[in-house]
Each structure stands twice: as C-alpha cells, then as structure tokens.
Motif scaffolding. Structure first.
Motif, mmCIF file in Angstrom:
data_model
loop_
_atom_site.group_PDB
_atom_site.id
_atom_site.type_symbol
_atom_site.label_atom_id
_atom_site.label_comp_id
_atom_site.label_asym_id
_atom_site.label_seq_id
_atom_site.Cartn_x
_atom_site.Cartn_y
_atom_site.Cartn_z
ATOM 1 N N ARG A 109 3.578 10.239 -2.481
ATOM 2 C CA ARG A 109 4.384 10.899 -1.296
ATOM 3 C C ARG A 109 5.065 9.639 -0.773
ATOM 4 O O ARG A 109 4.767 8.572 -0.636
ATOM 5 N N GLY A 110 6.386 10.065 -0.064
ATOM 6 C CA GLY A 110 7.205 8.965 0.566
ATOM 7 C C GLY A 110 8.329 8.451 -0.474
ATOM 8 O O GLY A 110 8.735 8.967 -1.565
ATOM 9 N N LEU A 133 7.046 9.230 -13.342
ATOM 10 C CA LEU A 133 8.428 8.657 -13.486
ATOM 11 C C LEU A 133 9.344 9.565 -12.485
ATOM 12 O O LEU A 133 10.098 9.071 -12.034
ATOM 13 N N ASP A 134 9.253 10.882 -12.707
ATOM 14 C CA ASP A 134 9.760 11.714 -11.432
ATOM 15 C C ASP A 134 9.412 11.500 -10.292
ATOM 16 O O ASP A 134 10.320 11.408 -9.375
ATOM 17 N N MET A 135 8.223 11.253 -9.842
ATOM 18 C CA MET A 135 7.539 11.181 -8.610
ATOM 19 C C MET A 135 8.239 9.862 -7.599
ATOM 20 O O MET A 135 8.047 9.918 -6.653
ATOM 21 N N ILE A 136 8.393 8.671 -8.470
ATOM 22 C CA ILE A 136 8.864 7.946 -7.713
ATOM 23 C C ILE A 136 10.517 7.708 -7.560
ATOM 24 O O ILE A 136 10.930 6.964 -6.622
ATOM 25 N N PHE A 188 0.017 19.242 -1.482
ATOM 26 C CA PHE A 188 1.407 18.586 -1.091
ATOM 27 C C PHE A 188 2.508 18.753 -1.971
ATOM 28 O O PHE A 188 3.340 17.950 -1.868
ATOM 29 N N GLY A 189 2.533 19.730 -2.996
ATOM 30 C CA GLY A 189 3.656 19.954 -3.521
ATOM 31 C C GLY A 189 5.037 19.994 -2.844
ATOM 32 O O GLY A 189 6.007 19.480 -3.433
ATOM 33 N N LYS A 245 0.740 -1.214 0.103
ATOM 34 C CA LYS A 245 0.131 -0.010 0.122
ATOM 35 C C LYS A 245 0.833 1.377 0.017
ATOM 36 O O LYS A 245 1.601 1.493 0.885
ATOM 37 N N THR A 246 0.569 2.107 -1.021
ATOM 38 C CA THR A 246 1.406 3.234 -1.091
ATOM 39 C C THR A 246 0.301 4.438 -0.642
ATOM 40 O O THR A 246 -0.993 4.327 -1.047
#
Length: 383
Positions: A83-84, A146-149, A133-134, A77-78
C-alpha cells in the motif's frame, strides 16, 4: 550505522523492534539530525498518507540528509501489502542514492503474505480477491506485484525468483514463497542495489550482518494509567475493542454526532473530559471509533485522525499517563505531531510489530505502537 526510512510510524517502530531483537541499538526520529549514537537509525515519515508530489519531496529530502551521515546503507521500509506510493517513493530515492536498481522484498511468509510468480497472495488467496485492504489500491489494480507498485513503473519492473538472472537496472521484486527465501534475497544484496521491503526482509538482512543475539528481556513493568487509542478501521481490531466493551471494560467511542456540527470543539472537549474521569476511575481506558453520523463529510479519515490527536492532547494536559498505546500508523503520526514528540528509543518488542519505547521529551510515559492489521499482545491487552 544502518539507516532506514519508513513510510509510516508503526512501520518505523516495527523496524526498531527487529533491531532490538537482533542485538542492535536503535533510535527512531521524525527528522534527520547531525548526531546519533546508535547502530540503526529509523526515520519515521508519514508518506503513505501523502499525495505523490509531497511523498516524493519528503523522501528526497530525507534521503539527501541521511547520505550526509554516510550510513552503511539505507533501507526503505515499505508496507508488506504494497500500500502507498511504493513506485513513486522508490523511484526518487533510487535517483538520489545513485544506485542502479531496487531489490524490493515486501512479503512476510510467516503471516501468510507471499509472492509467487509475481502474484501477491494472502492466506493462499490472490490479494485483490481476498478483500483485504483491496479498497486502498487504484481501481483496476490486480494481484500482480507489477500492477501494485504503479502502472508507470511497469516497464522498469521485474518479478524475479531466487537463482534467476537479475537485470542490471530497475525495480526487482523478489518472489518469496517461504521464510527461507527472505535470507536468500538478503544474500543477493550488493552495492548497486537499494534494499527495500517489509520488516521480515530487514530482519533477514540484520541476521546476515550479525549473528542474532538473544535480546535481554527485562520484566514488563507496565504503568497503571494507560490510554489505548484504537484508530484502525480493520474489522478484527474493532471486534476486540467491542469484546472489551461487552465484558465491562472502559471503552469510550468517538461521539457519533461529532461531524454534525460545524464547530465540534465543544464535543471534543466533552469527550476529553469524560476520558479523563474514566482514567481516574478505571486507570485503563480505550478510545475508538464505532459508528459515525453525517456521511456527507469530506475526507473523513483525515478528520478522524485530527480529532484523535486533539483529544489525546487535551487528556494529557490533565492526566499524567504512564502508558500511551496507539494502533494504526497514520493515527500515531498525527498524534505525535500534535504532541510535538520527535525522538524515540525502542525498549521492548512485545510481539511482532508491537513496540514499546521511551519518548525523549516525556520521561515518565512510555509509547507503544501497533499496526492496525496486527494483534495486541496479551501482556498489555488486559482489562
């Protein structure tokens, strides 16, 4: 048994509510033990608040322990907004599990959180342009998933739509413009994949496994003495607390000057005593954050969580609460650590993500959890 690893406590509770909704029995634990009698086991970690090394270490240990139980599969679960330490955690879990690839579907179209052509949108606005939440992402992160992970996982990550050829290895991030796509991705899962993502994708997976049952809903017998811990910095959450205050409800904000003295134990004790008196008078009390002085304090979020946890423990030493309601996953995890609560049994899904559960160590009190970005349900938010 299906096993789930969640990166925060409210996410674990939300998964528990979804399991209930689909007719599965569920247990939430903070560590892996030997004996469980449930359909879905959820391990609540706090990795979203940890550094990369500590988060990976915990995921490695939990995954290894869960594999010893031989679950049907393990779901990661993400956060629905990624985020994270998403890439960091999935990378180590993939290695331990021996799988070839991750199928990551974090979107929740029902809440207008969608992924289209690799771009994450919230309310049809690219996430990083929405100011939602930026600030919780690294500088320079775009709305491209692809950037976010994480930049270091770009070479092994792919944004894929249903019907396209799926690579043999790597991180597969599913484009999810509609609710129907969630079930489509659930039908794609095979034994070579580690399924991961948000609560909505897990709901689709359970629907695929078992025909959805109507949950037997017992009447909500809400206890009289209730403490609401509103630890979220999310503006709509703070606004609803302010409305209760303006309407004459019992709201006791964290003292503004609590960080202005090196030894603030006395201030915490005074605040705890005031909360106890207010519960005895009004029964339903909210504690929250308004404004704080002393801006030069290091690591304010961690200090706030610690103070909330300390004050709740002091209150429970003097008052027998029937309901403890906590907003925000990191706040919730800090509080249960201080109280040394370990195992939980979800009983009611009051709304999406708002889960009421029994606590193994405290029979007379229920615990209700809610993510900071979700809304309280009217059935319990009455002042």
């Amino acid at each position: 048994m299906i096993a789930v690893i969640s990166d925060d406590f409210t996410g674990a509770a939300e998964i528990g509510g979804i399991a209930l909704r689909n007719g599965f029995s569920v247990t939430i634990d903070t560590c892996v033990n030997a004996n469980y009698n449930c359909d879905v086991l959820v391990i609540a970690t706090n990795t979203r608040s940890l550094c990369k090394i500590d988060a990976q270490k915990q995921i490695k240990e939990v995954t290894e322990e869960l594999l010893k139980l031989h679950p049907d599969f393990i779901y990661k679960k993400t956060d629905s907004l990624l985020r994270g330490k998403i890439g960091d955690e999935l990378n180590v879990q993939l290695a331990i599990s021996g799988k070839k690839k991750v199928l990551l579907v974090p979107a929740n179209p029902a809440m207008n959180r969608t992924i289209v052509n690799g771009i994450y949108y919230i309310n049809n606005i690219p996430l990083m342009e929405s100011n939602f939440f930026g600030e919780e992402f690294d500088k320079g992160t775009t709305s491209n998933v692809l950037d976010m992970i994480g930049n270091e996982y770009k070479d092994q990550s792919f944004s894929i739509s249903l019907g396209q050829k799926i690579p043999h290895e790597g991180f597969i991030i599913g484009n999810t413009p509609t609710n129907e796509d969630l079930m489509g991705w659930a039908n794609v899962i095979d034994d070579t994949m580690l399924p991961a993502g948000g609560a909505s994708f897990f709901n689709a997976i359970l629907k695929k496994i078992k025909t959805e049952k109507e949950q037997i809903k017992s009447a909500l017998l809400f206890g009289k003495k209730a403490l609401y811990v509103c630890g979220s910095n999310h503006l709509p959450s703070r606004e609803v607390v302010q409305k209760v205050k303006e309407a004459g409800g019992s709201v006791l904000y964290m003292p503004k000057s609590i960080f202005c003295k090196e030894n603030y134990n006395g201030i915490i004790q005074d605040w705890a005593d005031a909360i106890v008196l207010e519960i005895e008078k009004k029964e339903k009390v909210i504690i929250a954050i308004d404004t704080l002085e002393c801006d030069d304090v290091d690591d304010i979020p961690s200090r706030i969580k610690e103070i909330f946890a300390t004050v709740v423990k002091k209150v429970l030493e003097k008052v027998n609460l029937e309901e403890l309601l906590i907003e925000g996953g990191a706040t919730a995890y800090s509080i249960i650590e201080h109280l040394e609560y370990k195992k939980f049994y979800p009983e009611q899904e009051l709304a999406q993500g708002v889960i009421r559960m029994k606590i193994e160590q405290v029979k007379e009190m229920h615990l209700t959890l809610k993510p900071g970005s979700y809304q309280w349900t009217e059935s319990i938010w009455k002042f």
